[in-house]
Design a protein around this motif. Structure first.
Motif, PDB file in Angstrom:
ATOM      1  N   ASN A   1       0.816  -1.208   0.000  1.00 56.94           N
ATOM      2  CA  ASN A   1       0.000   0.000   0.000  1.00 56.94           C
ATOM      3  C   ASN A   1       0.848   1.256   0.000  1.00 56.94           C
ATOM      4  N   LEU A   2       2.033   1.164   0.641  1.00 55.97           N
ATOM      5  CA  LEU A   2       2.889   2.341   0.682  1.00 55.97           C
ATOM      6  C   LEU A   2       3.417   2.645  -0.714  1.00 55.97           C
ATOM      7  N   VAL A   3       3.850   1.617  -1.413  1.00 58.62           N
ATOM      8  CA  VAL A   3       4.328   1.838  -2.778  1.00 58.62           C
ATOM      9  C   VAL A   3       3.203   2.435  -3.614  1.00 58.62           C
ATOM     10  N   GLY A   4       2.018   1.819  -3.495  1.00 54.21           N
ATOM     11  CA  GLY A   4       0.887   2.399  -4.208  1.00 54.21           C
ATOM     12  C   GLY A   4       0.714   3.860  -3.848  1.00 54.21           C
ATOM     13  N   GLY A   5       0.741   4.124  -2.540  1.00 53.55           N
ATOM     14  CA  GLY A   5       0.518   5.490  -2.082  1.00 53.55           C
ATOM     15  C   GLY A   5       1.587   6.437  -2.600  1.00 53.55           C
ATOM     16  N   LEU A   6       2.846   5.980  -2.620  1.00 54.11           N
ATOM     17  CA  LEU A   6       3.913   6.894  -3.045  1.00 54.11           C
ATOM     18  C   LEU A   6       3.775   7.201  -4.526  1.00 54.11           C
ATOM     19  N   ILE A   7       3.404   6.174  -5.296  1.00 50.34           N
ATOM     20  CA  ILE A   7       3.204   6.457  -6.719  1.00 50.34           C
ATOM     21  C   ILE A   7       2.056   7.447  -6.877  1.00 50.34           C
ATOM     22  N   MET A   8       1.029   7.264  -6.021  1.00 49.15           N
ATOM     23  CA  MET A   8      -0.065   8.231  -6.057  1.00 49.15           C
ATOM     24  C   MET A   8       0.459   9.611  -5.674  1.00 49.15           C
ATOM     25  N   LEU A   9       1.399   9.654  -4.726  1.00 48.53           N
ATOM     26  CA  LEU A   9       1.938  10.955  -4.311  1.00 48.53           C
ATOM     27  C   LEU A   9       2.511  11.686  -5.517  1.00 48.53           C
ATOM     28  N   ALA A  10       3.276  10.952  -6.325  1.00 47.31           N
ATOM     29  CA  ALA A  10       3.815  11.596  -7.528  1.00 47.31           C
ATOM     30  C   ALA A  10       2.679  12.183  -8.352  1.00 47.31           C
TER      31      ALA A  10
END
Lengths: 542, 634, 549, 99
Positions: free
Chosen positions: A209-218
């Motif tokens: 979920n963090l990876v997903g979230g970080l990509i979303m952050l971009a």
């Protein structure tokens, strides 16, 4: 400026969490009751929201807006549409049952009790040892659940992308501790092995979920660069009247960034593998929290943000997404058939169901999207019912393996009956709530993509397969020796299960209250994506 | 009575109430529960009769009653209502369901006397009645679908009623799954309707078939046929019916003979307008019907288990109905008529079988019966009448309905007509054969009783009155119903406003066909007599011909399913589990691992020697300078 | 003191005395640095004059007062508008008093203040012979394990010199980001480096490692400063001056009077480019950017933990300040040349730090590598080359320094027989033994990982947003990826603390004095405030984002 | 004589010093190499100062000398303490911390 109802609905559990965490170590029961009362209070607030909400009125109601981080163009903006109201209600309804079901899950047990749930042998597993550590698992458990509730509710209310993102990410942390810290006491193998399994599951959950979230952050940052602010309403409006132009490639990239995060959360094939681990290793109530409440944020966000902010890109991506959804449906169901572990089976079933939800969202028809929204609610309730009963069963026998059961129905008929109803709901039997939503999703998809609809319909056969196989292997047949002494459901457990089943039946027979709230919101979304339902081929003679 | 339509909901409500009360009531209802259930079933029958009289009081074309309860699922153009429609067709079913249903409730009071879970059994029976009534009363396909799956659930619960028997549990699961396949057809049909007509209520859909393309209609027809196959145990979805006999006998009688399995016939007749406009679909229907009526009959000949034999015959008889329904307006009325008569005599036969088992310590193997007529006379007589009815003995119910169907089949005309008619005739002969076989093996010949599990010989005795009474009533039905219904074609006229009707003309006259039918019947009886009446029946089944052995195994259909679906499915799922673990998951874990490896290699650079660090810095500086200069160069 | 000033002295020295014009020094605007320098010198005197018993308290008091006063001075200057409207050059062009300078000086002073608390902590180590001891060697000169050391310990010696040393370092750091010509920059660099070298060598436990760290740091530091100086020489050769403004003009070619010599050197860009690269290298070394990072893990591990915290926070702030000024004031004309290079460095720094950290087993080394990765993130903001870029970097530095100091302060608490238990395996189950400490440390780790509602997230968002707006979208994506990788090892530590069984012989958590408690509390408070309501500080950084030229 | 030659010399000295740092093991020698590099810087500064005809370079050179002296003080202190505790001034022996 009236009473900030939405803020209150999130603030109450948040404060409750703090208060619960502050309860002294000795007063476990007090903490439990406090948590339960808080969650009931939240339920009351949610009810008020649902009542105050006028289906015919503005798109976003009970709105609140305050300056927050002007420098990032971020405002504290809240508002609910029908979809949000439905999901807030779902959350508020489920949490009390989750708390009640997990009533004793976090007590430091003298015997082998993994993780923060208690001290394990070798490290002073006795209550004395538990006292020697200043850790207070029970308080922590319920505080974490309440904090999750607060964040989930607020994320349903947020109409500011940044605010939503922050909650979307932040809610991972308490979930992470709930999964990794309070494992299922029924586990095969040694405590060390179980602990390893558990922290693997927790880390997997968090990293996915963090990876997903970080990509979303971009993507979020990109959105800011493009749009200059984060207000969902403003951006959507600007997109609508063309004052905010987005280059196709940019929009698609941003869409993918958002969608990826939501697809991880949902979870959509092939990003699903964290769910079985997480649900398998965590206690049943936490598993319910994951799949019935937290994951809904993902599908909800697809509906609200992906479609609302990037209509063209959504249309562009639809074929692929429908494909993935189809795979999820069939693949999840088939894997559910292949499982040996009750909870993992339910997890894979959920993956299949999430496939339906995503399919309905991207079918771009009123039926599909209303169906998906209903599906989120109904799946929440039905999974809760099934999973919690399964949890009661597992806690009795101390094993998650299907093979360890048999003939329970003869020993504990009520338990078996409730389990069966939960299962029938999962295979969406007409008359129970999930049927309504599943059929709507199927019809909504079929009207635009017949082939997809047909393949998806296979899912209903497979659902019957895994549910009935599960029931047959665990509940029917000759009574197994270890099962012979299992007690039937206790009062607390009945209090948990009965209302859920009642809800399932009511919403199956009379879903109109829900559809009335949801339909207008879906109309708005449809106009966001500039889609209309396909017309019937021939005008039926009335 | 001016607002009779308000009563319709009562039909469903009464048994539903019963189900709820009995299932939630708990132990305190154990004593009286069964009577509550029976009473509510009866109540719903009474309501049905009231409505029937009301209906008779109206002119033929104005007999349909509507009742709109509430809007169920309103989403955009998708408007599903909970609304009932009671016309002659539904009325027929309602009477059959509630009538036979009540009788079987009564019968079960006796039959299930010694079962501690009798209350739940009646709860399930009531649930079934409610669902079945919902099915035939719904005014749109979606609500019909609810009833459709409802009866599926009820049958699942009842087949698996003795859950401690793994065989029962498996049979129940199998029944539900096979039915689900059919249900898939129905739900897809509804989707097609919604996409095509924007609605799925009977009225609008059936009235506007004219404006839809034939392709769509054919698709619709085939999907509906698939659904019908599932529910009515027609080839290729027939395999569940035999196993379903694991359930208590009254269940077999009510659900798997009289009512539920006929739902398919109802569906096809109800959707007549669609099939009439789609000849291809009709052809498929008659084919399925013809194949199944032979298939079932052949299976029926080979079974030694009395209930399985009857199950085979059920299949075959429903094959007749489907066949008739597939013939279009020529056949609808007769399909339903045969359905009604069959409801009487098949229920009677099953109850008879149950009574026999009751007397024989639940022995089901006919090879261990024999000579029972003296010990249980009432059963013998009622069973005998049912037997005569089913083989189509002139003057009894079966004769009229079946004869008409065969006639209609010939009337299809052309080679089709000959093939279908021939199949129907052959079926009649086989029916006569295996039913005679059952009759002889059970009631005639010498005793072949075996000690049961507890090692004591059975003491056959007549069953209690609660059991015999329904059998007698049903026997009356099996004798007179047919004659009554075909008196001046009263039944045809009654149904005509709904299904329409036209006299087909057979290539050879009605009289000829009737003679042929009777001849076939006599032939079948004679053969059976030579086989089982003249010489003693071996207590252990002989090896038998290839066909026999195949027929004993339901013509290998289960083996096929096992190999193709079960094995294949297992392999598929197992491999998928592997894929999920090692491929989908492996990729992610692999990435993580690779980062770990990279990290492990990189940290080696940090070897603790200051000079290495200095070298790195120096190199870095060199690269930095070079890069800067390069930037300027390019 | 600016070279031009000295120059004028030099010229006029021969003239009759009445012609001397004294250089004009704006004492008020230089107050912060003067205060700290003065206090440092006082500290030296204290070492000489004050009896040993009361030295510790005196020094501590002096340091705290000085730092607070200096911070007050900074506030006063900021309030006086020297950060914005009245920003200007002071001390004959040697020092720039402007927004960034004041902001960074404020940050440095606060960081120094809280670290001084950890310097003064005397409750953690078991008391030797009834005397409370801090984490510094009793007598740095004595050989580890020798009798003289034992004697020193017995006598209860303590190295109170750390306070003046720290003050000197702080003073240098104050000057560093404010320096307005290359000479001042160089002097400041040395002024804060030399004391740090010494501080590294003063650990009480594990002295060999401490000394080794000092040697490595010193040699490599001197090595890099040699490059730095050569860079200065080359740039001076190119521009004929070391004053920022002058160099900038020459670089931009906007200089009015061009004498032939200047014309000759100006023709030779190689001087400028090589010199600039060497200057960058010197600063990147202090920042700890790949490939000039290799000293970081060893030094962070070997140095006394309070010093490590102080270094990790304050040095980075000062160095990045200088880097910003250099790139934005001196070499903006070269941005086409340095931006691509910095791109590359930022990328390798982010990824390198994150990846190598995955397999670390010592908590201090872990934090060292994470600081490398963070340097990479900050560089992404530096590259933006926009006012947003500057303000985001300022904000990030503020957020980061407090998280770092807090984290290292927590590290000092977890101890076993051998002093601090820095090996990760010993942290297993800490969450069970002392949930509060573990929770606090978890908060810091989450901040490092950039989880929302912590200062780490606000900072990361600010920096990445600036980079994205500056057209460095790719950099943002890479940054996001590497922070995903980084998240992995922060999570590993959390797992270790909370989800694994505590070892029976595991370390104990010492209960610190109010000093360290304050440090940690401040750290947590800043972390959360900057995470939840960063607006005020963002505004501050935003106002302070203009360099005076 | 053309001052540029001094620059070449300075560069040469700088390189020699740098390579000495990279090659030699003895901390003292390494340190002396660094001093050599600093002096190379001084030389170039003075040369540039001469070329530009202003004195800044020379003044910086003075400052550099002071700094170098300070570095000697600190550096020798550290190196000596290391030597005393290890009886070796080899920089390669000081490699407790690695990886």
């Amino acid at each position: 400026m009236s009473f900030p109802l939405l803020t209150a609905a999130a603030a109450l559990p948040a404060l409750g969490a703090i208060a619960t965490a502050a309860v002294p170590a000795g007063r476990r029961t007090a903490a439990k009751w406090l948590a339960l009362l808080v969650s009931l209070g939240t339920l009351a607030l949610a009810a008020v929201i649902a009542v105050r909400f006028e289906p015919g009125g503005e798109r976003y109601q009970l709105t609140e807006s305050h300056a927050w981080i002007a420098d990032f163009g971020v405002r504290y903006e809240l508002g609910v549409d029908g979809i949000a109201v439905a999901l807030i209600a779902l959350t508020a309804v489920l949490i009390p049952f989750i708390i009640l079901a997990g009533w004793n899950d976090a007590d430091p047990a003298p015997d082998a009790a993994p993780g923060l749930g208690g001290a394990a042998p070798g490290s002073g597993g006795t209550p004395a040892g538990a006292k020697h550590y200043r850790w207070r698992p029970t308080q922590g458990f319920f505080a974490l659940i309440l904090s999750v509730e607060a964040m989930v509710i607020l994320s349903f209310e947020a109409t500011d992308v940044f605010l939503f993102y922050i909650l979307f990410e932040a809610m991972l942390i308490p979930m992470y501790f709930l999964i990794g810290g309070f494992g299922d006491r029924a586990h095969a193998g040694s405590d060390e092995h179980a602990a390893a399994q558990r922290s693997y599951a927790a880390v997997k959950f968090l990293l996915y979920n963090l990876v997903g979230g970080l990509i979303m952050l971009a993507a979020v940052i990109g959105l800011y660069v493009v749009a200059g602010n984060f207000s969902l309403t403003e951006i959507a409006a600007a997109r609508a009247d063309g004052t905010l132009e987005m280059a196709a490639t940019i929009e698609r990239l941003l869409f993918l960034g958002f969608f990826f995060a939501f697809a991880v959360k949902a979870p959509l094939w092939p990003l699903h593998t964290w769910l079985p681990n997480a649900m398998g290793e965590s206690t049943a109530p936490v598993a319910v929290l994951i799949t019935a409440v937290v994951d809904k944020v993902g599908t909800f966000a697809m509906l609200r943000f992906c479609l609302g902010l990037f209509p063209e890109a959504s249309a562009w991506a639809t074929p692929v997404i429908l494909g993935l959804a189809l795979v999820s449906i069939v693949y999840g169901a088939l894997l559910a058939v292949g499982q040996r572990d009750i909870k993992r089976l339910i997890a894979y079933a959920s993956i299949s169901h999430f496939g339906f939800i995503v399919m309905g969202i991207f079918a771009m028809t009123t039926q599909g999207q209303s169906g998906s929204t209903l599906y989120m609610v109904n799946h929440g309730i039905s999974t809760a019912a099934l999973m919690l009963v399964a949890g009661f069963l597992i806690s009795r026998r101390g094993s998650r393996l299907i093979a360890d059961y048999g003939g329970v129905q003869k020993v504990a008929p009520v338990l078996a009956g409730t389990f069966l109803i939960g299962g029938l709901a999962t295979l969406s039997l007409p008359g129970l709530a999930p049927f309504v939503s599943e059929f709507l999703v199927l019809v909504g998809t079929f009207t635009r993509y017949p082939v997809v609809g047909v393949i998806a319909t296979l899912g209903i056969v497979l659902a019957a397969l895994y549910t009935l196989v599960l029931y047959q292997r665990t509940m029917t047949g000759p009574v197994k020796e270890e099962v012979r002494t299992l007690p039937d459901l206790r009062l607390r457990e009945l209090v948990v299960v009965t209302p859920l089943i009642a809800l399932l039946i009511f919403l199956g027979v009379y879903p109109k209250p829900l559809t009335d709230i949801v339909n207008p919101a879906v109309e708005h979304t449809m106009s966001d994506v500039r889609q209309k339902d396909p017309r019937p081929e021939v005008e039926a003679a009335q | 009575m001016d607002n009779a339509e308000n009563l319709i909901a009562l039909l469903v409500a009464a048994p539903l109430l019963g189900a709820v009360v009995l299932l939630l009531g708990g132990r305190r209802l154990d004593r009286t529960g069964h009577w509550v259930g029976t009473a509510l079933a009866g109540a719903s029958f009474v309501v049905a009769v009231v409505l029937f009289t009301e209906m008779l009081g109206r002119p033929g074309d104005d007999r349909t009653l509507y009742q709109h309860l509430f809007s169920w699922i309103p989403v955009g153009g998708f408007q599903a209502d909970v609304a009932f429609q009671l016309d002659q067709l539904s009325m027929t079913f309602v009477l059959l369901i509630t009538g036979v249903g009540s009788l079987i409730h009564l019968y079960s009071v006796g039959y299930m006397e010694h079962d501690e879970r009798r209350r739940r059994f009646f709860g399930y029976l009531n649930l079934f009645l409610a669902a079945m009534l919902l099915l035939v009363l719904a005014d749109n396909y979606l609500l019909l679908y609810v009833g459709w799956e409802g009866v599926g659930l009820a049958s699942y619960l009842l087949i698996g009623f003795w859950q401690h028997k793994p065989s029962a549990a498996t049979a129940a699961k199998k029944a539900f799954l096979v039915n689900r396949v059919g249900d898939m057809g129905l739900s897809l049909a509804i989707m097609v309707m919604f996409t095509t007509f924007g609605t799925f209520a009977f009225g609008p859909v059936l009235d506007s078939t004219g404006s839809a393309s034939e392709g769509t209609l054919t698709a619709l027809g085939l999907l509906l046929l698939l659904a019908a196959c599932g529910k009515s145990a027609q080839v290729p979805l027939q395999s569940w019916l035999g196993d379903a006999m694991e359930g208590p006998t009254p269940v077999s009688a009510l659900i798997h003979a009289a009512t539920m399995v006929t739902a398919g016939v109802y569906l096809i007749t109800r959707s007549g307008a669609i099939f009439d406009a789609a000849p291809a679909a009709q052809l498929a229907v008659v084919t399925v019907g013809a194949v199944t009526l032979l298939f079932g009959a052949i299976v029926g000949c080979a079974k030694d288990d009395i209930k399985k034999a009857l199950a085979g015959s059920t299949m075959s008889q429903i094959g007749y109905m489907i066949l008739a329904a597939g013939l279009g307006p020529v056949g609808y009325a007769f399909a339903i008529m045969h359905l009604v008569t069959h409801g009487f005599f098949k229920a009677g036969l099953f109850l008879g079988a149950g009574s026999v088992m009751h007397g024989m310590n639940d022995e089901v193997d006919m090879r261990r019966y024999g000579g029972l007529r003296r010990y249980m006379p009432i059963t013998f007589v009622t069973f005998g009448l049912g037997y005569l009815a089913i083989i189509g003995f002139p003057g009894l119910s079966g004769f009229f309905s079946k004869d008409k169907i065969i006639e209609a089949a010939f009337a299809k005309g052309g080679t089709e007509g000959w093939i279908l008619g021939g199949a129907a005739l052959l079926g009649a002969a086989i029916t006569a054969f295996y039913m005679t076989r059952v009759m002889l093996m059970t009631f005639f010949g010498e005793k072949r009783w075996q000690p049961d599990a507890k090692g004591e010989l059975p003491h056959p005795h007549e069953s209690p009155r609660t059991m015999t009474a329904p059998m007698i009533v049903l026997a009356f039905g099996s004798v007179f119903a047919g004659g009554l219904l075909s008196w001046h074609e009263s039944f045809v006229k009654w149904l005509e406003p709904v299904t329409g009707f036209d006299h087909g003309h057979a290539p050879l006259g009605a009289a000829a066909i009737t003679t042929a039918t009777v001849a076939a019947m006599v032939l079948g009886v004679a053969l059976a007599y030579l086989q089982y009446g003249r010489r003693p029946v071996p207590a252990t089944p002989p090896r038998g011909s290839l066909l026999t052995r195949a027929a004993r195994r339901d013509l290998l259909q289960d083996d096929l399913n096992h190999v193709v679906l079960v094995r294949g499915g297992e392999h598929l799922t197992r491999s998928l589990v592997y894929v999920d673990h090692s491929l989908v998951d492996g990729v992610v874990n692999g990435t993580a691992a690779s980062f770990g490896g990279l990290s492990g290699r990189l940290r080696k650079l940090q070897n603790g020697y200051a000079r290495t660090y200095a070298v790195t810095m120096f190199g870095g500086a060199a690269v930095l300078i070079a890069a800067t200069l390069l930037m300027r160069a390019v | 003191m600016s070279t031009t000033a000295v120059h004028s002295l030099w010229i006029t020295a021969a003239q009759p005395l009445d012609k001397i014009q004294a250089p004009h020094i704006e004492y008020a605007q230089l107050a912060p640095m003067i205060i700290v320098f003065g206090a440092a010198i006082l500290g030296v005197l204290v070492e000489v004059l004050v009896p040993r018993r009361s030295r510790h308290h005196t020094q501590m008091f002096l340091a705290v007062v000085a730092l607070t006063a200096a911070f007050a001075a900074v506030l006063g200057l900021a309030a006086g508008g020297y950060g914005t409207t009245r920003a200007g050059i002071a001390a004959m062009g040697a020092i720039a008093v402007d927004g960034p300078a004041l902001f960074l000086q404020g940050t440095i002073l606060l960081a120094a203040l809280v670290s001084v608390f950890t310097f003064a902590e005397r409750r953690l180590d078991p008391s030797a012979d009834g005397r409370r001891v801090d984490s510094f060697a009793a007598q740095a000169a004595s050989v580890p394990g020798s009798d003289s050391e034992k004697a020193a310990v017995k006598a209860g010696f303590t190295t109170t010199e750390v306070f003046p040393l720290a003050l000197f370092a702080v003073a240098g750091m104050l000057v560093f980001p404010a320096a307005n010509d290359l000479l001042t920059l160089f002097i400041a660099l040395e002024v804060f480096s030399l004391p740090l070298y010494l501080l590294c060598a003063l650990a009480r436990r594990k002295r060999l490692m401490s000394q080794e760290a000092a040697v490595k740091y010193f040699l490599l530091g001197a090595f890099s400063s040699a490059f730095f100086l050569f860079g200065i020489a080359l740039v001076y050769g190119y521009a004929g001056s070391v004053a920022y403004a002058r160099i900038a003009d020459v670089v931009d070619g906007t200089v009015q009077t061009i004498d032939p010599a200047l014309a000759a050197t100006m023709g030779n860009d190689a001087l400028l480019l090589i010199g600039g690269a060497m200057l960058l290298m010197g600063l990147l070394f202090k920042v700890g950017a790949v490939p000039f990072h290799m000293w970081t893990p060893d030094v962070y591990q070997g140095a006394p933990t309070p010093v490590t915290g102080f270094m990790a926070a304050a040095t980075k702030v000062a160095a990045f300040g200088a880097l910003l000024r250099l790139l934005y004031v001196v070499l903006p004309g070269l941005s086409w040349d340095w931006r691509p290079v910095m791109w590359a460095i930022a990328i390798v720094t982010m990824l390198g730090g994150a990846i190598v950290a995955i397999t670390q087993t010592d908590i201090k080394r872990l934090l060292a590598y994470s600081s490398i990765a963070h340097a990479g993130f900050i560089l992404a903001g530096v590259i933006a080359a926009t006012p947003e870029g500057i303000s985001s970097v300022l904000f990030y530095l503020l957020a980061y320094s407090f998280v770092t100091i807090g984290a290292f302060a927590v590290v000092t608490l977890v101890r076993d027989a051998g002093g601090e238990a820095t090996h990760l395996s010993k942290w297993a189950g800490l969450g069970r033994r002392s949930p509060l400490v573990a929770a606090v440390f978890a908060v810091f780790l989450l901040a490092f990982a950039g989880i929302p509602l912590t200062s780490g997230f606000s900072g990361k968002f600010a920096v990445f947003r600036a980079a994205a707006e500056g057209g460095a979208g790719t950099l943002v994506v890479i940054g996001v990826i590497s922070s995903a990788i980084a998240a992995f090892f922060y999570i590993r530590v959390i797992v270790l603390m909370f989800f694994s069984e505590p070892r029976p012989e595991g370390p104990t958590v010492a209960v610190p004095s109010p000093l360290t408690m304050t440090t940690i509390a401040v750290g947590v408070a800043v972390t959360l405030v900057l995470g939840v309501a960063p607006q005020y500080f963002l505004d501050l950084a935003g106002q302070a984002s203009v360099f005076v030229r | 004589m053309n001052p540029v030659n001094y620059l070449y010399l300075a560069a040469l000295l700088f390189t020699i010093g740098a390579s000495g740092v990279l090659i030699r093991r003895n901390a003292i020698v390494v340190f002396m190499c660094i001093e050599l590099m600093l002096n190379a810087c001084n030389l170039s500064l003075v040369a540039f100062s001469r070329m530009h005809g202003n004195l800044d370079g020379q003044i910086i050179a003075f400052f550099t000398m002071v700094v170098a002296a300070a570095e000697v003080v600190v550096g020798l202190a550290i190196i000596v303490s290391l030597f005393r505790s290890r009886h070796s001034a080899s920089v390669d022996d000081a490699s407790l911390m690695k990886l």
